[in-house]
Design an enzyme around this catalytic site. Sequence first.
Site, short mmCIF file in Angstrom:
data_model
loop_
_atom_site.label_atom_id
_atom_site.label_comp_id
_atom_site.label_asym_id
_atom_site.label_seq_id
_atom_site.Cartn_x
_atom_site.Cartn_y
_atom_site.Cartn_z
N HIS A 222 -44.07 25.46 4.77
CA HIS A 222 -45.39 26.04 4.53
C HIS A 222 -46.28 24.92 3.96
O HIS A 222 -45.77 24.02 3.28
CB HIS A 222 -45.22 27.17 3.51
CG HIS A 222 -46.44 27.98 3.23
ND1 HIS A 222 -47.43 27.56 2.37
CD2 HIS A 222 -46.83 29.20 3.65
CE1 HIS A 222 -48.37 28.49 2.29
NE2 HIS A 222 -48.02 29.50 3.06
N CYS B 57 -49.89 29.04 7.99
CA CYS B 57 -49.87 27.89 7.04
C CYS B 57 -48.67 27.00 7.32
O CYS B 57 -48.06 26.46 6.38
CB CYS B 57 -49.86 28.36 5.58
SG CYS B 57 -51.25 29.36 5.15
N GLN C 115 -39.84 32.79 0.68
CA GLN C 115 -39.44 33.74 1.74
C GLN C 115 -37.98 34.17 1.63
O GLN C 115 -37.56 35.10 2.32
CB GLN C 115 -39.68 33.13 3.13
CG GLN C 115 -41.13 32.91 3.47
CD GLN C 115 -41.93 34.21 3.62
OE1 GLN C 115 -41.39 35.28 3.88
NE2 GLN C 115 -43.23 34.11 3.45
N ASP D 89 -38.07 25.79 -1.98
CA ASP D 89 -39.13 26.79 -1.96
C ASP D 89 -38.49 28.12 -1.52
O ASP D 89 -38.12 28.29 -0.36
CB ASP D 89 -40.21 26.32 -0.97
CG ASP D 89 -41.27 27.37 -0.71
OD1 ASP D 89 -41.10 28.53 -1.17
OD2 ASP D 89 -42.26 27.04 -0.03
N1 7TS Z 1 -43.90 28.83 0.60
C1 7TS Z 1 -43.57 29.68 1.58
C2 7TS Z 1 -42.31 29.48 2.36
C3 7TS Z 1 -44.42 30.76 1.85
O1 7TS Z 1 -44.11 31.62 2.81
C4 7TS Z 1 -45.61 30.93 1.09
C5 7TS Z 1 -46.59 32.03 1.38
C6 7TS Z 1 -45.87 30.02 0.07
C7 7TS Z 1 -44.99 28.98 -0.14
C8 7TS Z 1 -47.05 30.16 -0.83
O2 7TS Z 1 -46.88 31.26 -1.67
P1 7TS Z 1 -48.02 31.72 -2.68
O3 7TS Z 1 -47.51 33.00 -3.24
O4 7TS Z 1 -48.17 30.66 -3.69
O5 7TS Z 1 -49.25 31.89 -1.84
N2 7TS Z 1 -46.51 32.51 2.69
C9 7TS Z 1 -47.37 33.34 3.30
C10 7TS Z 1 -47.16 33.78 4.60
O6 7TS Z 1 -46.19 33.51 5.29
N3 7TS Z 1 -48.19 34.58 4.95
O7 7TS Z 1 -49.05 34.63 3.94
C11 7TS Z 1 -48.56 33.87 2.90
#
Ligand code: 7TS
Length: 403
Positions: free
Chosen positions: A121, A361, A201, A198
């Site tokens: 991401h 993303c 997910q 990370d």
């Molecule tokens: N890393 C991964 C693997 C993610 O899927 C996401 C958000 C993030 C980091 C960032 O997370 P945040 O909570 O700090 O925003 N992923 C997604 C998605 O797949 N669709 O919307 C947000």
Amino acid sequence: MFNINKVREDFPILNRKINGKQLIYFDNGATSQTPKVVIDTIVDYYTNYNANIHRGVHTLSQEATDKYEEARIKIQKHFNAKQPYEIILTSGTTESINIISSGFSSILKKGDEVIVSALEHHSNIVPWQIMCEKSGAELKVIPMNENGSLQLDLLDDMLNENTKLVFCNHVSNALGTINPIKEIIEKAHKYGAYVLIDGAQSCPHIKPDVQELDVDFYVSSAHKMYGPTGVGVLYGKEELLNLLPPYQGGGEMIKTVTFEKTTYADLPHKFEAGTPNICGVIAFGVAIDYMNSIGFSNIQKQENDLLEYATEKLQKIDGLTIYGTHNKTSIISFNIKGIHPYDIGSILDKLGIAVRTGHHCAQPIMDFYKIPGTVRISLAFYNTKEEIDILIEAIKKAKTMLS
Ligand code: 7TS
């Protein structure tokens, strides 16, 4: 026993109608829905004990502080961290990663190397690029295969005594691939490199054991784990968190302040400047309790059944390609020949079905497949086969309308 009807009753939003149709929520990878116990916790906080923490002698502040620190311990136990102060409470995965990348910006130097996977991401790419720009370190990429797995054999050749850090997601948000993180951690540690995983997910599906993994940093977001938005976790090994400088200066993160010299508070406060999302953290603790009460084996069984069922049905649709077919959680990314993903997503929305479309993303993955984006369905344990049947009919309808 897992009772789907009872579980669905825990989520008030699932009763919503969208465009006159029953909501079918297949965008859990973006954010999961919130069970009533978590919503009640938020209402209870603001109704009964809203106060700032760690500073008041009054009852409300003490109550809020106790609940906040109890939540930290719940999170510590969930991730099996050795110490509660190895759990830093943040605003989300993105901030958790930035705390580490910003810290290493002042430690790394020219000649150092860091390794990222091709499946990340943007929030596990861009902070490291900024770190490399500041420090002069070089960023290398573990390439991916057509089936959405990583070319791990190449990691051995990429690692050397200059490698300082390796970053990889546990599960890819765009494809659902579950990465062999234990193997990656072991390989990196042979060269003395630290590893950040990370878990944004993975945490909705898998309960990670940070000690068993021997991971150096593990990060995630509450809002993908049935908790509120604006809360996240950064697990770090004590000695590494102590090594890093603070991310932000401010109240709560200091021991003493004078105009000549300030000394910093011990962990975890060194990384928790300012008033945190107190209510959100407490609600995150309740979300973790909720997930554990459902049980991760039940969650995985239900989601794997749904994944298998949906994959089989989708594959029967002419012209439909699924991206990522290797060892997955319940995420399916697909396209239909000749149709833009956005157009399918818009028609599905008209029919009450929430999916995500676009590059998720994760532009480098889209570039790899030479596509602008995909339609992504990301399934949670409260989804059903009946909902998938409705999706399949809706996709067929969209296909007829758009062809
Ligand atoms: N890393 C991964 C693997 C993610 O899927 C996401 C958000 C993030 C980091 C960032 O997370 P945040 O909570 O700090 O925003 N992923 C997604 C998605 O797949 N669709 O919307 C947000």
